[in-house]
Structure formats: structure tokens, C-alpha cells
Design an enzyme around this catalytic site. Structure first.
Site, mmCIF file in Angstrom:
data_model
loop_
_atom_site.group_PDB
_atom_site.id
_atom_site.type_symbol
_atom_site.label_atom_id
_atom_site.label_comp_id
_atom_site.label_asym_id
_atom_site.label_seq_id
_atom_site.Cartn_x
_atom_site.Cartn_y
_atom_site.Cartn_z
ATOM 1 N N LYS A 142 44.984 8.119 50.510
ATOM 2 C CA LYS A 142 45.385 8.665 49.200
ATOM 3 C C LYS A 142 46.771 8.233 48.777
ATOM 4 C CE LYS A 142 46.013 11.495 52.651
ATOM 5 N NZ LYS A 142 45.350 12.260 53.662
ATOM 6 N N GLU A 159 36.403 7.385 47.784
ATOM 7 C CA GLU A 159 35.857 8.749 47.813
ATOM 8 C C GLU A 159 36.598 9.649 48.806
ATOM 9 O OE1 GLU A 159 32.936 10.252 46.012
ATOM 10 O OE2 GLU A 159 34.264 11.778 46.773
ATOM 11 N N VAL A 182 40.284 12.008 48.407
ATOM 12 C CA VAL A 182 40.485 13.365 47.861
ATOM 13 C C VAL A 182 39.361 14.268 48.354
ATOM 14 C CG1 VAL A 182 40.804 14.750 45.775
ATOM 15 C CG2 VAL A 182 41.440 12.333 45.749
ATOM 16 N N ILE A 196 34.088 16.103 50.929
ATOM 17 C CA ILE A 196 33.406 16.556 49.699
ATOM 18 C C ILE A 196 33.084 15.348 48.814
ATOM 19 C CG2 ILE A 196 33.581 17.995 47.631
ATOM 20 C CD1 ILE A 196 35.745 19.637 49.046
ATOM 21 N N LYS A 247 46.710 13.786 45.489
ATOM 22 C CA LYS A 247 45.277 13.970 45.224
ATOM 23 C C LYS A 247 45.036 14.434 43.788
ATOM 24 C CE LYS A 247 44.226 14.731 50.100
ATOM 25 N NZ LYS A 247 44.206 15.746 51.174
ATOM 26 N N GLY A 274 39.831 15.903 58.737
ATOM 27 C CA GLY A 274 39.155 15.811 60.034
ATOM 28 C C GLY A 274 38.385 14.512 60.136
HETATM 29 N N1 HSE Z 1 46.504 15.887 55.840
HETATM 30 C C1 HSE Z 1 45.391 15.933 54.924
HETATM 31 C C2 HSE Z 1 44.960 17.377 54.770
HETATM 32 C C3 HSE Z 1 44.285 15.089 55.469
HETATM 33 O O1 HSE Z 1 45.399 18.216 55.552
HETATM 34 O O2 HSE Z 1 44.212 17.674 53.843
HETATM 35 C C4 HSE Z 1 43.168 14.834 54.505
HETATM 36 O O3 HSE Z 1 43.605 14.150 53.359
#
Ligand code: HSE
Length: 402
Positions: free
Chosen positions: A100, A124, A127, A131, A200, A297
Site C-alpha cells: 500500500k 487488491e 487495502v 477483503i 489505504k 496476516g
Molecule cells: N500493518 C497492516 C495492518 C497490515 O495492521 O493492517 C495490512 O495492511
């Protein structure tokens, strides 16, 4: 088989390789030739990995192999990810990414390079982790005027805030847990200071407008100032505190912000806990839609990367995403209106109430050590001017209205 390369064998990259191996039978339903990871680019060696023999350290090995049709970039950071992506696209190799930071900073120029070289650039996984959000916005909701997007877009901070609320857990200890589970960025300041969620919402705002919403143009606050007192007081008053990215079309124009908000317990975003993300989208025809899933994850994010690989493998022509370099003009932050939540020392309650006598819905609630005051909608610059120099304001948050 369709030959591909993975750039970066960290949390997400290793997830991508695992999914391609483990779910090959599912992937072959969509891509009958199958996907095969021929190369893994990393500066490290992985002698104990079953994929260790595929590791290379030189991008040119990948670029000079005419069999390679697809690349996924899961390195993170701006460089060398940008240069590597640019080089692959210039060779006509389609690229997808979970990065991102790169997409928020260079999305329009990388998309332009892809268009110029008849290939695709998809993101994809950048963000909302697992999902399927961007494709939903770009394809399923292409007919809609999207009037607002409000999301819990960072898994790490949502994990921290919900563990503080449910377990009374210590901020630093929960952050270490989030790091150990591979949720947090290499430098977790990007998570807790709101930059990751800010990037994001910049990507989402750009995709719904088709113009470039610069990440630097967005007001970003993180959760480092949120205390247990805030969380407990919010809970007693019927709210939870969530780090939100929000873009909203108002009469003044497009407003974008990332900050911690008090969210009413009756709101659909309130029950979103732990590493989960959720995004509430309002379209002018379809009304409200909410998408929910794991926002970080290895396997959830890897799954979103593999969905892009499948799309690119199936496409018989380049996939076009409209996101122009032309900057999108935003409503200046000072002109945005929000309802505010002030937690103040008891000794200054009357003084603060007097500042907002013209505010509709002015409420206050005494706790033994402090008082919470909630205002109606006030312009950001006006709020800053009224409260400037007032000592005894312990914290300021915004309240999500709808
Ligand atoms: N560090 C980010 C989070 C990872 O915790 O959402 C996923 O973009």
C-alpha cells in the site's frame, strides 16, 4: 503452467507461495493451466524452506526469462519495490502487489506504465487484507456514485484497541503480540500513527474519484494518544473507539480524514474486533454495503494477492484501472465539520461548556476524575481556535455521526 515470480519472501510472499501450492486444485478451476512459482526474489537465502531452491537474488534472472508472465511484489516499502515493479511492467509482465505504501505514492504512474506496455497492475491486497474490496468497488459498484467510504482499515490498531477495551491490556504488550502475529508493519509507527490507514483511504478515495488523492493531503492521526480512560469512558457512554479512514462527498466537496473516532455501539462498525477490518460503502443507488474480513496476516493477505494473480492469468487483454495522475482537490481540513468529544479536568468544565454554547447537542457527563463533553458539528479550524491555549483538556476525539 503459467510461470510467475514472487518478489519478497516475507509474511505475505510466503503466504502467496503456500496458497498456490496448497490450493492448486482450486486455482486450476479458474486457471486450468495452473500457476507455478518459478522464482522467489529475496536478499536472504532460505535453506530450510521447501522452496529454497527457487530463491534468486538478481531481478534480471526473472526479467530475462521469457517464460515468466506474472510477478507479485510483496516486498513492502517504496524502494526497491518501485524500481522492480517499473522494470517488470516495462517488459510487459503484469504485476500485482500488497504494497500500500507503493500504491498510495506511485499508483497512477505505475498504472500508466502498465497501460503503455499492455499489461496490468493490480493491488487488491493493498487495502483491507483479505477483503475483496477494490474489485467490488471497481466492478460490482461501477454503476454507483459512491458518496462515502468509512472503514476500519488497519488490523494492528483495531487489535490493540479491542484488546485494551476487552482485557484492559497494556498498549505496548498488545502491540508486541500484533507484531508477533505478523500484523504490524516493520516499523509499527506506520500502524499506530495512522499512516497505514491513511494510505489505504487515499487509495480508496482515488479509486472512487478516478483522480489522485495524495496521501500527504490527508489529515492523519493515530491511536498513540488514546488512553484507557478514553476507552472506559467511551464504553460507559455507549461508544467504542475505532481508528477510521473516511472519505465523504459533502456539499463542499470531497472530505478525507484518518483519525480515531467514537463509534456508537449501534453502528455496524462497532462490533468489528481484533485484526478484522470492515468497510462501509454508501452508493447513491444501492445504499449501504459493508464488507468485513481479516485486514492483515499471511494467508488472508496472500489470498487477495492470489486473487489478482488469477485475474491476470485469466485476462486475454490488460485489466484497466482508472486512477489518473490529475490531483483531486479536497475540502481543506480546517473546513471539515465534526462532532467532538473532549475529556477534560473537572475544574475547567464550565469554561469549556461556555466555548460551545452555540453548539447543538452539547452534552456532558461527569466521571469522578474527569468530565466528557460532546459537541454538535463544529468546523475543525473553529474548534482549534476556540480550544487553543485551554489547559486541562486531556484528550480530543471525533464522534462518527452516521
Ligand atoms: N500493518 C497492516 C495492518 C497490515 O495492521 O493492517 C495490512 O495492511
Amino acid at each position: 503452467m503459467i510461470q510467475m515470480a514472487v518478489l519478497g519472501f516475507g509474511t505475505v510472499g510466503s503466504g502467496v507461495v503456500e496458497i498456490i501450492e496448497q490450493n492448486a486444485h482450486r486455482i486450476e478451476r479458474a486457471v486450468p493451466e495452473g500457476l507455478h512459482v518459478k522464482y522467489i526474489l529475496d536478499i536472504r537465502d532460505f535453506p530450510d524452506s521447501p522452496y529454497g531452491d527457487r530463491v534468486v537474488h538478481d531481478l534480471d534472472i526473472i526479467l530475462n526469462d521469457p517464460e515468466v508472465r506474472l510477478v507479485c511484489e510483496t516486498m513492502g516499502g517504496k524502494e526497491p519495490a518501485r524500481t522492480f515493479t517499473q522494470k517488470a511492467l516495462e517488459r510487459g509482465i503484469s504485476v500485482c502487489t500488497s504494497n500500500k505504501e507503493l500504491v498510495a505514492a506511485f499508483g497512477p504512474s505505475l498504472l500508466k506504465t502498465a497501460r503503455e506496455h499492455n499489461c496490468s497492475y493490480l493491488f487488491e491486497a493493498s487495502v483491507g487484507g483479505g477483503i475483496p474490496l477494490l474489485d467490488t468497488l471497481l466492478s460490482n459498484l461501477a454503476q454507483e456514485d459512491i458518496t462515502s467510504v468509512t472503514g476500519i482499515l488497519n488490523g494492528t490498531t483495531n487489535y490493540i484497541l479491542t484488546k485494551m477495551e476487552s482485557e484492559g491490556a497494556d498498549y505496548k504488550e498488545v502491540l508486541s503480540r500484533a507484531q508477533a502475529m505478523g500484523y504490524a508493519e516493520r516499523n509499527p509507527a506506520a500502524d499506530v500513527e495512522g499512516h497505514d490507514a491513511g494510505r489505504k483511504i487515499a487509495i480508496l478515495s482515488s479509486l472512487i474519484t478516478g483522480k489522485n488523492v495524495g496521501y500527504e493531503e490527508i489529515h492523519v492521526e493515530g491511536i498513540t494518544g488514546v488512553t484507557m480512560d478514553d476507552i472506559k469512558a467511551a464504553d460507559e457512554l455507549g461508544y467504542g473507539i475505532k481508528l477510521l479512514g473516511r472519505c465523504c462527498v459533502t456539499e463542499e466537496g470531497l472530505e478525507v480524514i484518518t483519525a480515531p473516532f467514537c463509534v456508537k455501539k449501534s453502528h455496524p462498525l462497532y462490533p468489528v474486533r481484533d485484526v478484522f477490518n470492515a468497510v462501509l460503502v454508501h452508493g447513491n443507488m444501492v445504499d449501504d454495503i459493508m464488507l468485513y474480513g481479516r485486514g492483515a496476516g499471511k494467508l488472508p493477505t496472500g489470498s487477495a494477492v492470489v486473487s489478482d494473480l488469477i485475474q491476470m492469468a485469466r485476462a486475454d487483454k490488460p485489466l484497466v484501472i482508472r486512477w489518473d495522475e490529475e490531483p483531486m482537490e479536497l475540502v481543506p481540513f480546517g473546513m471539515q465539520k465534526h462532532c467532538f468529544w473532549l475529556r477534560v479536568e473537572n475544574s475547567i468544565v464550565d469554561r469549556v461548556l461556555a466555548l460551545f454554547t452555540d453548539s447543538t447537542e452539547l452534552l456532558h457527563q461527569d466521571f469522578s476524575d474527569f468530565t466528557v463533553i460532546m459537541t454538535g458539528p463544529v468546523r475543525e479550524d473553529d474548534f482549534a481556535q476556540r480550544t487553543a491555549g485551554v489547559e486541562g483538556i486531556l484528550s480530543v476525539l471525533r464522534i462518527l455521526e452516521s
